[in-house]
Design an enzyme around this catalytic site. Structure first.
Site, PDB file in Angstrom:
ATOM      1  N   ASP A 115       0.854  -1.188  -0.040  1.00 52.41           N
ATOM      2  CA  ASP A 115       0.060  -0.171   0.028  1.00 52.41           C
ATOM      3  C   ASP A 115       0.973   1.073   0.059  1.00 52.41           C
ATOM      4  O   ASP A 115       0.158   2.428   0.168  1.00 52.41           O
ATOM      5  CB  ASP A 115      -1.045  -0.017   1.285  1.00 52.41           C
ATOM      6  CG  ASP A 115      -0.022  -0.120   2.407  1.00 52.41           C
ATOM      7  OD1 ASP A 115       0.900  -0.184   2.381  1.00 52.41           O
ATOM      8  OD2 ASP A 115      -0.644  -0.022   3.630  1.00 52.41           O
ATOM      9  N   THR A 149      14.217  25.667  -8.874  1.00 52.75           N
ATOM     10  CA  THR A 149      14.002  25.777 -10.326  1.00 52.75           C
ATOM     11  C   THR A 149      15.046  26.059 -11.315  1.00 52.75           C
ATOM     12  O   THR A 149      14.918  26.183 -12.621  1.00 52.75           O
ATOM     13  CB  THR A 149      12.808  26.955 -10.380  1.00 52.75           C
ATOM     14  OG1 THR A 149      13.385  28.104 -10.078  1.00 52.75           O
ATOM     15  CG2 THR A 149      11.642  26.494  -9.519  1.00 52.75           C
ATOM     16  N   ARG A 193      13.401  26.424   3.972  1.00 52.79           N
ATOM     17  CA  ARG A 193      12.770  27.962   3.553  1.00 52.79           C
ATOM     18  C   ARG A 193      11.523  28.431   4.517  1.00 52.79           C
ATOM     19  O   ARG A 193      11.356  29.444   4.438  1.00 52.79           O
ATOM     20  CB  ARG A 193      12.884  28.045   2.231  1.00 52.79           C
ATOM     21  CG  ARG A 193      14.155  28.080   1.537  1.00 52.79           C
ATOM     22  CD  ARG A 193      13.984  27.779   0.086  1.00 52.79           C
ATOM     23  NE  ARG A 193      13.652  26.717  -0.373  1.00 52.79           N
ATOM     24  CZ  ARG A 193      13.440  26.210  -1.757  1.00 52.79           C
ATOM     25  NH1 ARG A 193      13.818  26.957  -2.567  1.00 52.79           N
ATOM     26  NH2 ARG A 193      13.222  24.790  -1.977  1.00 52.79           N
ATOM     27  N   GLN A 194      11.009  27.249   4.922  1.00 49.68           N
ATOM     28  CA  GLN A 194       9.881  27.649   5.873  1.00 49.68           C
ATOM     29  C   GLN A 194      10.330  27.950   7.284  1.00 49.68           C
ATOM     30  O   GLN A 194      10.173  26.929   7.923  1.00 49.68           O
ATOM     31  CB  GLN A 194       8.665  26.570   5.725  1.00 49.68           C
ATOM     32  CG  GLN A 194       8.189  26.470   4.262  1.00 49.68           C
ATOM     33  CD  GLN A 194       7.099  25.728   3.958  1.00 49.68           C
ATOM     34  OE1 GLN A 194       6.324  25.378   4.787  1.00 49.68           O
ATOM     35  NE2 GLN A 194       7.403  24.670   2.774  1.00 49.68           N
ATOM     36  N   ASP A 196      25.348  29.828  -3.848  1.00 50.18           N
ATOM     37  CA  ASP A 196      24.065  29.809  -3.413  1.00 50.18           C
ATOM     38  C   ASP A 196      24.166  28.622  -2.719  1.00 50.18           C
ATOM     39  O   ASP A 196      24.946  27.335  -2.975  1.00 50.18           O
ATOM     40  CB  ASP A 196      23.039  29.912  -4.630  1.00 50.18           C
ATOM     41  CG  ASP A 196      21.974  30.419  -4.065  1.00 50.18           C
ATOM     42  OD1 ASP A 196      21.676  30.799  -2.727  1.00 50.18           O
ATOM     43  OD2 ASP A 196      21.041  30.683  -5.001  1.00 50.18           O
ATOM     44  N   ARG A 245      11.136  38.860  -4.824  1.00 49.37           N
ATOM     45  CA  ARG A 245      10.084  37.848  -5.496  1.00 49.37           C
ATOM     46  C   ARG A 245       8.747  38.361  -5.102  1.00 49.37           C
ATOM     47  O   ARG A 245       8.409  39.014  -4.192  1.00 49.37           O
ATOM     48  CB  ARG A 245      10.276  36.491  -4.456  1.00 49.37           C
ATOM     49  CG  ARG A 245      11.648  35.798  -4.897  1.00 49.37           C
ATOM     50  CD  ARG A 245      11.382  34.382  -4.259  1.00 49.37           C
ATOM     51  NE  ARG A 245      12.734  33.692  -4.177  1.00 49.37           N
ATOM     52  CZ  ARG A 245      12.833  32.631  -5.227  1.00 49.37           C
ATOM     53  NH1 ARG A 245      12.038  32.438  -6.240  1.00 49.37           N
ATOM     54  NH2 ARG A 245      14.061  32.000  -5.207  1.00 49.37           N
ATOM     55  N   ASP A 279      21.352  36.809  -3.652  1.00 53.83           N
ATOM     56  CA  ASP A 279      20.275  37.443  -2.576  1.00 53.83           C
ATOM     57  C   ASP A 279      20.836  37.814  -1.480  1.00 53.83           C
ATOM     58  O   ASP A 279      22.166  37.501  -0.999  1.00 53.83           O
ATOM     59  CB  ASP A 279      19.205  36.408  -2.337  1.00 53.83           C
ATOM     60  CG  ASP A 279      19.478  35.067  -2.015  1.00 53.83           C
ATOM     61  OD1 ASP A 279      20.454  35.107  -1.082  1.00 53.83           O
ATOM     62  OD2 ASP A 279      19.090  33.978  -2.306  1.00 53.83           O
ATOM     63  N   LYS A 307      17.564  40.631  -4.846  1.00 51.15           N
ATOM     64  CA  LYS A 307      16.262  39.957  -5.540  1.00 51.15           C
ATOM     65  C   LYS A 307      15.032  40.040  -4.825  1.00 51.15           C
ATOM     66  O   LYS A 307      14.956  39.828  -3.604  1.00 51.15           O
ATOM     67  CB  LYS A 307      16.880  38.288  -5.365  1.00 51.15           C
ATOM     68  CG  LYS A 307      15.892  37.362  -6.027  1.00 51.15           C
ATOM     69  CD  LYS A 307      16.408  35.837  -6.055  1.00 51.15           C
ATOM     70  CE  LYS A 307      16.200  35.091  -4.737  1.00 51.15           C
ATOM     71  NZ  LYS A 307      16.952  33.718  -4.971  1.00 51.15           N
TER      72      LYS A 307
END
Ligand code: R5P
Length: 311
Positions: free
Chosen positions: A37, A222, A96-97, A217, A194, A169, A192
């Site tokens: 499952d 992406t 990042r959160q 970085d 966003r 950034d 930068k």
């Protein structure tokens, strides 16, 4: 290396094997599979009672599956009486959160810290966290490693011209400044902006005219940051643009974005295995952080200093 065992989930077995090769010990025998499952099944096929155990598992794509594998492995180890469990998470997902940026949103990086600790981790060994403050989400020791020695060595061996280190950034300025200092290079910063998740504007601060620019970085997701930054740097007169990025997270369209971008080479580390399409890219260079992780594990096991690896 008595009493030390290293196991791997399915996220990056080649990295775990290289760490074991560095340490001269075999990778522990564990089977991490799936029930019919889709639930995760785990079986350790050797004794861990009283041992110091390290589980190598970056929480790379698919992050939720890899995180869950790690949690279940640690639960099994705890119940099998391992003396201590170190979660070796070279790439820490959800980083990042790390704060509330809007009302009614989670702090998922903290939740992941809680989950790791609850599942049985006594220590976290990680690398190039998106923000260092995540260490404070844990009430267990965190050994935070930097890939910088490996990247600096790569830059020294491959780039000899007039160099400028570029932070794409505000968050990366400290890293870029440290690199510039070590390499005797200059520094440029990109402001930068966003909107939602898309990059809306980039402004260059500093002079890159006639120089070889190296974008530094912590991750490529992406590929938009590296690609747009490269365009901006070329527009401002950089002679060539390269990138050095620790974690090749690489969401599905990232490879074609990098392919068509003006960046000439992209050096990444093996904290995360490359998807096959990325491995085919001529631009990509992979630097191994296995010896660094292996040395850190040796020092933790011998109760030696880990920070002295970075002086
Ligand atoms: C952002 O704060 C990070 O340091 C990276 O610049 C970012 O996550 C890269 O993402 P992408 O490749 O999607 O632009």
């Amino acid at each position: 290396m008595d009493n030390l065992k290293i196991f791997s989930g399915n996220a990056n077995r080649p990295l775990a094997e290289k760490i074991c090769e560095y340490l001269g010990i075999p990778l522990g025998d564990a089977v991490v599979g799936r029930f019919s499952d889709g639930e995760i099944s785990v079986e350790f096929r050797e004794n861990v009672r009283g041992m110091e155990v390290f589980v190598v598992q970056p929480t790379s794509i698919p992050a939720n599956d890899h995180l869950m594998e790690l949690l279940i492995m640690m639960d099994a180890l705890r119940r099998a009486s391992a003396a201590s469990i170190t979660a070796v998470v070279p790439y820490y997902a959800y980083a990042r959160q790390d704060r509330k940026t809007a009302p009614r949103v989670p702090i998922s990086a903290k939740l992941v810290a809680n989950l790791l600790t609850t599942a049985g981790a006594n220590r976290l060994l990680t690398m190039d966290l998106h923000t260092g403050q995540i260490q404070g989400f844990f009430n267990i020791p965190v050994d935070h490693l930097y890939s910088a020695p490996v990247t600096l060595d790569y830059i020294r061996r491959n780039f000899t011209g007039d160099l400028v280190m570029v932070s794409p950034d505000a968050g990366g300025v400290e890293r870029a400044r440290a690199f510039a200092k070590r390499l005797n290079a200059s520094l440029a910063i990109i402001d930068k902006r966003r909107e939602a998740t898309a990059i809306k504007a980039m402004t260059l601060v500093g002079n890159v005219w006639g120089k070889e620019a190296i974008i530094l970085d912590d991750m490529i997701t992406t590929g938009a940051t590296v690609s747009l930054a490269a365009e901006l740097l070329i527009r401002h007169g950089a002679r060539a643009v390269h990138a050095c990025v620790t974690h090749p997270v690489l969401s599905p369209n990232a490879v074609s974005t990098l392919q068509s971008s003006m960046v000439q080479t992209v050096a990444v580390t093996d904290t995360i295995p490359l998807p096959p399409a990325a491995a085919q890219l001529d631009k990509i260079r992979v630097l191994s952080v296995a010896p660094l992780l292996g040395e850190a594990i040796r020092r933790i096991h011998r109760r030696d200093s880990v920070s002295s690896l970075f002086v």
